[in-house]
Design a protein around this motif. Structure first.
Motif, mmCIF file in Angstrom:
data_model
loop_
_atom_site.group_PDB
_atom_site.id
_atom_site.type_symbol
_atom_site.label_atom_id
_atom_site.label_comp_id
_atom_site.label_asym_id
_atom_site.label_seq_id
_atom_site.Cartn_x
_atom_site.Cartn_y
_atom_site.Cartn_z
ATOM 1 N N ALA A 170 1.033 -1.589 0.149
ATOM 2 C CA ALA A 170 -0.074 -0.165 -0.101
ATOM 3 C C ALA A 170 0.869 1.195 0.350
ATOM 4 N N PHE A 171 1.793 1.102 0.644
ATOM 5 C CA PHE A 171 2.725 2.588 0.490
ATOM 6 C C PHE A 171 3.821 2.097 -0.542
ATOM 7 N N ASP A 172 4.041 1.272 -1.250
ATOM 8 C CA ASP A 172 4.606 1.763 -2.554
ATOM 9 C C ASP A 172 3.532 2.273 -3.702
ATOM 10 N N ALA A 173 2.432 1.755 -3.453
ATOM 11 C CA ALA A 173 1.327 2.212 -3.672
ATOM 12 C C ALA A 173 0.419 3.606 -4.145
ATOM 13 N N ASP A 174 1.145 4.333 -2.502
ATOM 14 C CA ASP A 174 0.396 5.904 -2.885
ATOM 15 C C ASP A 174 1.482 6.293 -3.286
ATOM 16 N N ASP A 175 2.998 5.804 -3.452
ATOM 17 C CA ASP A 175 3.773 6.736 -4.212
ATOM 18 C C ASP A 175 3.382 6.480 -5.373
ATOM 19 N N ALA A 176 3.717 5.254 -5.905
ATOM 20 C CA ALA A 176 3.583 5.323 -7.439
ATOM 21 C C ALA A 176 2.156 6.006 -8.313
#
Length: 323
Positions: free
Chosen positions: A30-36
């Motif tokens: 979820a955290f990488d997704a937010d960054d993406a």
């Protein structure tokens, strides 16, 4: 350059939640997704003046998001769940905690409210929830990144083959070939989407689960589990099989969870509970997000994501203290 949401065109923000769901499935975090998604919004914001409606805005955003995810995935090891790494369960003893990996090694949880659309019809919401199940997301990580994108765009988002081909700058034949290979891999690793809505009897099961956990009545707790139930606890590599071993763990190394407080939520399309463990000196502190798999009226699996670095709850937007 950092761009905040208040600077973005509202048309871009309308797609933030669905793009977060797509990037989460692609990246397993979820955290990488937010960054993406933030990077997608920045690139779209910069290019919006030149966009000129050459294609649908949504398709254009998915093209950008896909490229961002492919860039992030370049050269990375796949994320996994502990049971993917070892075919043998651990013993319910403290020594089993010896092996630990960084957060980047694991598929991480996502709250439903972060990725499931409020205004979608019930059937579409069901697809969205099933396609963020931990087992499905973990299985996706076995696919090469472009196959992953093809499968998600075709099978989850229901894009046509020619639309996917245009997005990926390839041919329809290439898309169909990638989809066939992706389906075969997903079937081999148990990654089929299987809709299993909760029944009323299972909601009662969850109420009894919370009650038994908060009272720390382990006999009552393990009675709610399948005999061969499993549990894993990222960031540790250990995992347990069997309700007897799970009960032994909770009365042994896990006994510090006695007198915990529980907050019900929903994560990865499944029932979930935020656990707050007693803090030395008084009060409670974030300890774990438990994501449950319910099958045939009992708990089949517990994914316990431990908040050892005091960061998981904060980044997911969960309260740092129980109500």
């Amino acid at each position: 350059m950092t761009v905040v949401d208040t600077e973005l065109d509202p048309r871009l923000l309308e797609h933030r939640r669905e793009l977060t769901g797509y990037c989460y499935r692609m990246l397993g975090s979820a955290f990488d997704a937010d960054d993406a998604v933030q990077e997608t919004m920045v690139r779209a914001w910069r290019g919006l003046a030149d966009f000129e409606g050459r294609s649908a805005l949504r398709s254009w955003l998915y093209r950008i998001a896909t490229n961002v995810c492919l860039d992030q995935l370049s050269g990375r090891q796949r994320r996994a769940l502990p049971m993917d790494l070892s075919g043998s369960p651990s013993q319910p003893v403290e020594a089993s905690l010896a092996a630990r990996r960084p957060s980047t090694a694991w598929v991480e949880p996502v709250l439903d409210r972060q990725v499931v659309s409020d205004d979608a019809d019930p059937a579409e919401q069901a697809v969205q929830r099933e396609s963020i199940r931990l087992a499905f997301v973990a299985a996706l990580q076995h696919l090469p990144p472009r196959q992953r994108a093809v499968l998600l765009l075709r099978e989850v988002l229901r894009w046509k083959a020619d639309e996917v081909a245009q997005l990926l700058d390839t041919t329809v034949a290439s898309v169909n070939s990638a989809l066939q290979r992706a389906r075969a891999t997903m079937a081999a690793v148990g990654g089929e989407v299987d809709s299993q809505p909760l029944e009323d009897v299972e909601r009662d099961l969850l109420d009894r689960y919370v009650d038994a956990f908060e009272r720390y009545d382990i006999d009552a707790f393990v009675a709610l589990l399948h005999e061969d139930a499993t549990q894993h606890m990222p960031p540790f590599e250990m995992w347990l099989r069997g309700r007897d071993d799970i009960g032994t763990w909770m009365l042994g190394p896990g006994a510090g969870c006695r007198d915990s407080r529980i907050l019900a939520t929903s994560a990865n399309g499944a029932p979930a509970f935020a656990q707050y463990r007693p803090r030395e000196g008084g009060g409670h502190e974030p300890w774990a997000l438990h994501v449950l798999e319910v099958r045939a009226g009992r708990i089949a699996h517990i994914s316990s994501f431990l908040d050892l670095d005091n960061d998981l709850f904060r980044r997911l937007g969960l309260p740092v203290e129980p109500a």
